[in-house]
Every structure is written in structure tokens, then in C-alpha cells.
Design a protein around this motif. Structure first.
Motif, PDB file in Angstrom:
ATOM      1  N   GLY A 125       0.744  -1.269  -0.080  1.00 49.53           N
ATOM      2  CA  GLY A 125       0.023  -0.276  -0.189  1.00 49.53           C
ATOM      3  C   GLY A 125       0.760   1.240  -0.041  1.00 49.53           C
ATOM      4  N   GLU A 126       2.113   1.272   0.268  1.00 54.69           N
ATOM      5  CA  GLU A 126       3.004   2.435   0.477  1.00 54.69           C
ATOM      6  C   GLU A 126       3.419   2.725  -0.946  1.00 54.69           C
ATOM      7  OE1 GLU A 126       6.133   1.850   3.096  1.00 54.69           O
ATOM      8  OE2 GLU A 126       4.866   1.814   4.779  1.00 54.69           O
ATOM      9  N   VAL A 127       3.560   4.026  -1.338  1.00 52.03           N
ATOM     10  CA  VAL A 127       3.616   4.598  -2.569  1.00 52.03           C
ATOM     11  C   VAL A 127       4.669   5.901  -2.535  1.00 52.03           C
ATOM     12  CG1 VAL A 127       2.907   5.796  -4.800  1.00 52.03           C
ATOM     13  CG2 VAL A 127       1.394   4.206  -3.308  1.00 52.03           C
ATOM     14  N   THR A 128       5.936   5.614  -3.292  1.00 54.32           N
ATOM     15  CA  THR A 128       6.964   6.469  -3.174  1.00 54.32           C
ATOM     16  C   THR A 128       7.264   6.966  -4.605  1.00 54.32           C
ATOM     17  OG1 THR A 128       8.786   4.701  -3.359  1.00 54.32           O
ATOM     18  CG2 THR A 128       8.160   5.380  -1.100  1.00 54.32           C
ATOM     19  N   GLY A 129       7.851   7.964  -4.615  1.00 47.57           N
ATOM     20  CA  GLY A 129       8.305   8.559  -5.897  1.00 47.57           C
ATOM     21  C   GLY A 129       9.469   9.441  -5.879  1.00 47.57           C
ATOM     22  N   PHE A 130      10.304   9.681  -7.251  1.00 45.32           N
ATOM     23  CA  PHE A 130      11.721  10.182  -7.080  1.00 45.32           C
ATOM     24  C   PHE A 130      11.857  10.317  -8.635  1.00 45.32           C
ATOM     25  CE2 PHE A 130      12.759   5.653  -7.258  1.00 45.32           C
ATOM     26  CZ  PHE A 130      13.050   5.479  -8.670  1.00 45.32           C
ATOM     27  N   ALA A 131      12.676  11.305  -8.713  1.00 42.37           N
ATOM     28  CA  ALA A 131      13.126  12.047 -10.158  1.00 42.37           C
ATOM     29  C   ALA A 131      14.666  12.337 -10.108  1.00 42.37           C
ATOM     30  CB  ALA A 131      12.237  13.250 -10.466  1.00 42.37           C
ATOM     31  N   PRO A 132      15.074  11.937 -11.210  1.00 38.88           N
ATOM     32  CA  PRO A 132      16.801  12.371 -11.396  1.00 38.88           C
ATOM     33  C   PRO A 132      16.830  13.853 -11.212  1.00 38.88           C
ATOM     34  CG  PRO A 132      16.225  11.013 -13.333  1.00 38.88           C
ATOM     35  CD  PRO A 132      14.714  11.310 -12.494  1.00 38.88           C
ATOM     36  N   PRO A 133      17.824  14.367 -10.851  1.00 32.89           N
ATOM     37  CA  PRO A 133      18.946  13.436 -10.245  1.00 32.89           C
ATOM     38  C   PRO A 133      18.717  13.155  -8.693  1.00 32.89           C
ATOM     39  CG  PRO A 133      19.663  15.936 -10.022  1.00 32.89           C
ATOM     40  CD  PRO A 133      18.320  15.778 -10.819  1.00 32.89           C
TER      41      PRO A 133
END
Length: 177
Positions: A125-133
Motif C-alpha cells: 500500500g505504500e507509494v513512493t516517487g523520485f526523479a533524477p538527479p
């Protein structure tokens, strides 16, 4: 990665939420945040995959491309991780959002010099996000059961093939496997 376009109501909910989040054409960091927010509470169950797909592969994590947006703006992939399976340290060609559908995924993050800067477990159920750099990491299934995660990438993986931009070698990180 195998390509399997699966049109299910649960996946339609995911793709619709992503389209809505990207409507304003945000930059990568904002896209990761908006898509992660849109998917919280909207993740499908592991049943979005067939029973055979949920088995994974004894040779390593396996991905199944479930959707590629016709305009190339995003793709949805499910990744299956058997216990103990891990990725190499890598970064990405674009932003990414990950939601855990089953099991636990342990993530280790690194700075540009491959020094550890954080680690944590992502649970169902956990959601994470990221973007370069700032997206250098590895993922490992540290649990006793198969883990399944849904990945949304800001590109058409049916065209680029892989979300990974580079792989890194680190004696310290590799020694912890």
C-alpha cells in the motif's frame, strides 16, 4: 521485461489517475510527487497479474509491461521479486513512482559518490516517487514471500526498453548483498 498489456478495471483506475496527475505537464520532480499522491489508496491488488506472472523468475526480478501510454508520457510495469532478489545499484532515465502490491521491498539510496544516504522498507500500500538527479538506489526483497510492485515511469518503456540509465559498482554496497 515481458510485454503484456492487461486491460482491467484496476489498471484503468491507475492509468486514469496518472493521466489526471500529468494533465498540467509538470516537471519531473512535480510529476513524481503528483503521480505518487494520485496512486495512494488506488493501487490494485496483485491480481492485476496472472497467477503465472506472479510467480516471478528464479534468475532475478522480472518486469511485466502492463501499459504504455500512446503519447509516450508514461508506462506502467509490475515487477516481481522472489525472496532475496535484488537489483544492482542504478539510476533512471526519468521520474518513477513505485507502489507495493505484495510483500516488502527494501530500498537503499546513494549519493553521486555512492555513499549510503538512506534506507527503508516499503510495505503493501505504500507509494513512493523520485526523479533524477538523486535517484541512485538498489531494491531488494528482504522478506520471506514474493514481493510485487507497480512502477510508473515517465516514458514509454515499450520504446526505450529499460528504465535504468546507468548501473554502478560499489564494493561497499555489493558486499551487503
Amino acid at each position: 521485461m515481458t510485454t503484456t498489456i492487461i486491460a482491467t478495471p484496476a489498471l484503468a483506475g491507475v492509468t486514469g489517475a496518472v493521466r489526471t496527475a500529468l494533465r498540467s505537464r509538470p516537471d519531473w520532480a512535480a510529476a513524481a510527487e503528483l503521480v505518487a499522491d494520485a496512486l495512494r489508496g488506488r493501487l490494485p491488488g496483485p491480481e492485476v497479474l496472472t497467477p503465472e506472472q506472479r510467480l516471478g523468475d528464479p534468475d532475478g526480478p522480472v518486469g511485466h509491461l502492463l501499459h504504455a501510454e500512446p503519447d509516450g508520457s508514461f508506462s506502467v510495469t509490475a515487477v516481481i521479486w522472489r525472496p532475496g532478489q535484488t537489483t544492482r545499484i542504478h539510476d533512471h532515465v526519468t521520474w518513477c513512482v513505485v507502489g507495493v502490491l505484495q510483500g516488502v521491498e527494501h530500498e537503499e539510496r546513494f549519493d553521486a559518490d555512492l555513499r549510503p544516504i538512506g534506507a527503508g522498507d516499503n510495505r503493501v500500500g505504500e507509494v513512493t516517487g523520485f526523479a533524477p538527479p538523486g535517484d541512485i538506489h538498489l531494491i531488494r526483497n528482504t522478506g520471506a514471500e514474493t514481493a510485487i510492485s507497480l512502477h510508473v515511469y515517465g516514458t514509454d518503456l515499450s520504446r526505450v526498453g529499460s528504465s535504468a540509465r546507468r548501473y554502478y559498482e560499489s564494493a561497499d554496497a555489493e558486499g551487503r548483498r
